[in-house]
Design a protein around this motif. Sequence first.
Motif, PDB file in Angstrom:
ATOM      1  N   GLU A  29       0.838  -1.194   0.000  1.00 44.96           N
ATOM      2  CA  GLU A  29       0.000   0.000   0.000  1.00 44.96           C
ATOM      3  C   GLU A  29       0.876   1.249   0.000  1.00 44.96           C
ATOM      4  O   GLU A  29       1.864   1.339   0.728  1.00 44.96           O
ATOM      5  CB  GLU A  29      -0.914   0.013   1.225  1.00 44.96           C
ATOM      6  CG  GLU A  29      -2.062  -0.978   1.134  1.00 44.96           C
ATOM      7  CD  GLU A  29      -3.058  -0.789   2.264  1.00 44.96           C
ATOM      8  OE1 GLU A  29      -2.766  -0.004   3.195  1.00 44.96           O
ATOM      9  OE2 GLU A  29      -4.122  -1.432   2.231  1.00 44.96           O
ATOM     10  N   VAL A 145      -8.678   9.823 -10.755  1.00 50.67           N
ATOM     11  CA  VAL A 145      -8.579  10.030  -9.308  1.00 50.67           C
ATOM     12  C   VAL A 145      -9.818  10.678  -8.700  1.00 50.67           C
ATOM     13  O   VAL A 145      -9.880  10.836  -7.476  1.00 50.67           O
ATOM     14  CB  VAL A 145      -7.338  10.885  -8.961  1.00 50.67           C
ATOM     15  CG1 VAL A 145      -6.078  10.230  -9.498  1.00 50.67           C
ATOM     16  CG2 VAL A 145      -7.469  12.315  -9.459  1.00 50.67           C
ATOM     17  N   ARG A 148     -11.512   9.079  -5.550  1.00 51.21           N
ATOM     18  CA  ARG A 148     -10.644   8.820  -4.394  1.00 51.21           C
ATOM     19  C   ARG A 148     -10.108   7.384  -4.403  1.00 51.21           C
ATOM     20  O   ARG A 148     -10.259   6.651  -3.415  1.00 51.21           O
ATOM     21  CB  ARG A 148     -11.379   9.074  -3.073  1.00 51.21           C
ATOM     22  CG  ARG A 148     -11.986  10.444  -2.914  1.00 51.21           C
ATOM     23  CD  ARG A 148     -12.697  10.574  -1.577  1.00 51.21           C
ATOM     24  NE  ARG A 148     -13.506  11.768  -1.490  1.00 51.21           N
ATOM     25  CZ  ARG A 148     -13.073  12.958  -1.039  1.00 51.21           C
ATOM     26  NH1 ARG A 148     -11.830  13.078  -0.653  1.00 51.21           N
ATOM     27  NH2 ARG A 148     -13.886  13.998  -0.986  1.00 51.21           N
ATOM     28  N   ARG A 150      -7.879   4.041  -4.045  1.00 51.49           N
ATOM     29  CA  ARG A 150      -6.762   3.581  -3.211  1.00 51.49           C
ATOM     30  C   ARG A 150      -5.651   3.012  -4.091  1.00 51.49           C
ATOM     31  O   ARG A 150      -4.495   2.974  -3.681  1.00 51.49           O
ATOM     32  CB  ARG A 150      -7.254   2.510  -2.243  1.00 51.49           C
ATOM     33  CG  ARG A 150      -8.229   3.042  -1.203  1.00 51.49           C
ATOM     34  CD  ARG A 150      -8.890   1.907  -0.445  1.00 51.49           C
ATOM     35  NE  ARG A 150      -7.898   1.019   0.163  1.00 51.49           N
ATOM     36  CZ  ARG A 150      -8.181  -0.214   0.576  1.00 51.49           C
ATOM     37  NH1 ARG A 150      -9.417  -0.709   0.421  1.00 51.49           N
ATOM     38  NH2 ARG A 150      -7.236  -0.968   1.130  1.00 51.49           N
ATOM     39  N   LEU A 152      -4.247   3.137  -8.206  1.00 56.70           N
ATOM     40  CA  LEU A 152      -4.347   3.777  -9.520  1.00 56.70           C
ATOM     41  C   LEU A 152      -3.487   3.020 -10.521  1.00 56.70           C
ATOM     42  O   LEU A 152      -2.291   2.807 -10.293  1.00 56.70           O
ATOM     43  CB  LEU A 152      -3.874   5.225  -9.413  1.00 56.70           C
ATOM     44  CG  LEU A 152      -3.907   6.074 -10.699  1.00 56.70           C
ATOM     45  CD1 LEU A 152      -5.340   6.264 -11.184  1.00 56.70           C
ATOM     46  CD2 LEU A 152      -3.254   7.440 -10.443  1.00 56.70           C
ATOM     47  N   SER A 177       0.985  10.446  -5.167  1.00 54.24           N
ATOM     48  CA  SER A 177       1.496   9.422  -4.271  1.00 54.24           C
ATOM     49  C   SER A 177       1.765   9.983  -2.878  1.00 54.24           C
ATOM     50  O   SER A 177       1.400   9.367  -1.867  1.00 54.24           O
ATOM     51  CB  SER A 177       2.782   8.832  -4.855  1.00 54.24           C
ATOM     52  OG  SER A 177       3.372   7.909  -3.962  1.00 54.24           O
ATOM     53  N   ASP A 180      -1.848  11.632  -1.109  1.00 52.50           N
ATOM     54  CA  ASP A 180      -2.937  10.733  -0.743  1.00 52.50           C
ATOM     55  C   ASP A 180      -2.487   9.323  -0.403  1.00 52.50           C
ATOM     56  O   ASP A 180      -3.319   8.467  -0.119  1.00 52.50           O
ATOM     57  CB  ASP A 180      -3.947  10.643  -1.904  1.00 52.50           C
ATOM     58  CG  ASP A 180      -4.620  11.971  -2.182  1.00 52.50           C
ATOM     59  OD1 ASP A 180      -4.618  12.831  -1.284  1.00 52.50           O
ATOM     60  OD2 ASP A 180      -5.151  12.154  -3.282  1.00 52.50           O
ATOM     61  N   THR A 182      -1.622   7.135  -2.388  1.00 49.17           N
ATOM     62  CA  THR A 182      -2.236   6.263  -3.380  1.00 49.17           C
ATOM     63  C   THR A 182      -1.224   5.233  -3.863  1.00 49.17           C
ATOM     64  O   THR A 182      -0.085   5.571  -4.171  1.00 49.17           O
ATOM     65  CB  THR A 182      -2.734   7.087  -4.585  1.00 49.17           C
ATOM     66  OG1 THR A 182      -3.609   8.115  -4.124  1.00 49.17           O
ATOM     67  CG2 THR A 182      -3.454   6.209  -5.596  1.00 49.17           C
ATOM     68  N   THR A 183      -1.650   3.974  -3.920  1.00 49.70           N
ATOM     69  CA  THR A 183      -0.819   2.943  -4.525  1.00 49.70           C
ATOM     70  C   THR A 183      -0.925   3.087  -6.038  1.00 49.70           C
ATOM     71  O   THR A 183      -2.027   3.248  -6.574  1.00 49.70           O
ATOM     72  CB  THR A 183      -1.294   1.539  -4.110  1.00 49.70           C
ATOM     73  OG1 THR A 183      -1.348   1.466  -2.684  1.00 49.70           O
ATOM     74  CG2 THR A 183      -0.362   0.467  -4.645  1.00 49.70           C
TER      75      THR A 183
END
Length: 281
Positions: A29, A145, A148, A150, A152, A177, A180, A182-183
Amino acid sequence: MTDAVRVRGLRKHYQGSTAVDGVDLDIAEGEIFALLGPNGAGKTTTVEILEGFRKRDAGEVRVLGEDPQRASRRWRYGIGLVLQSASDMADMTVAETVRHFARYYPDPRPADEVIDLVGLTAKAGAKVRTLSGGQRRRVDVAIGVIGRPRLLFLDEPTTGFDPEARRQFWALIRLLSEQDATTILLTTHYLDEAETLADRVGVIAAGRILAVDTPAELGGRASAEAEVSWLEDGTHRTLRTAEPTAAVRELADRLGPEIPHLAVRRPSLEDIYLDLIGSPQ
């Protein structure tokens, strides 16, 4: 650290041909992971299975804790996609396009916030068809995006970009990255892009994962021999050595502090990649 993606023994066959042959893969993650491989390596098939768009023949796959093959709509809301050839709504404005896609999600980010995030506030009222290629890709990211996500997926995101546009896009991905957590799973043919963005890279060929590591460590790169080259007595000379500093010191003792045409080169990520897939360099 929890895995956003966990794959064990993934296999996929097409009419007697093996596209994916026992892939094992973990992506943590918040990680930016680049999947590299030549055309026909099984890269696209693997990613499509992770996205839930293609069924596997065998193996275990967990993405955000669920099997994509049986995942719920709620799981889908956690996935963002930026495809290689994304379709756009050419006659709608940037703001209209982003707001349109926001309606598909139960808790979307504010459209104006996303447009600002991707650097298109000044173009919010412009029709998509009037944008440059780089600006259209930013619209694609905004769509990817808005819900939202988790996780991308970025498929060849900077193909066709000029150098300036590519670097601007890289800055945007880093921001996503960092801001947020974000993975991000990135597929690209640009080795400098992978080296710049990815926390780790994986190389796939003939349906199998050949290596996974950081860009600096992949394939033993950090400990690989360096190539020292210089000019001596009118001749270009080359030495491969695991101790380049000692070699340069020895040359300086012999030739003086200004060693003619001195160059020290370690294997690049491209060198290691080509070596792994068995391509002539």
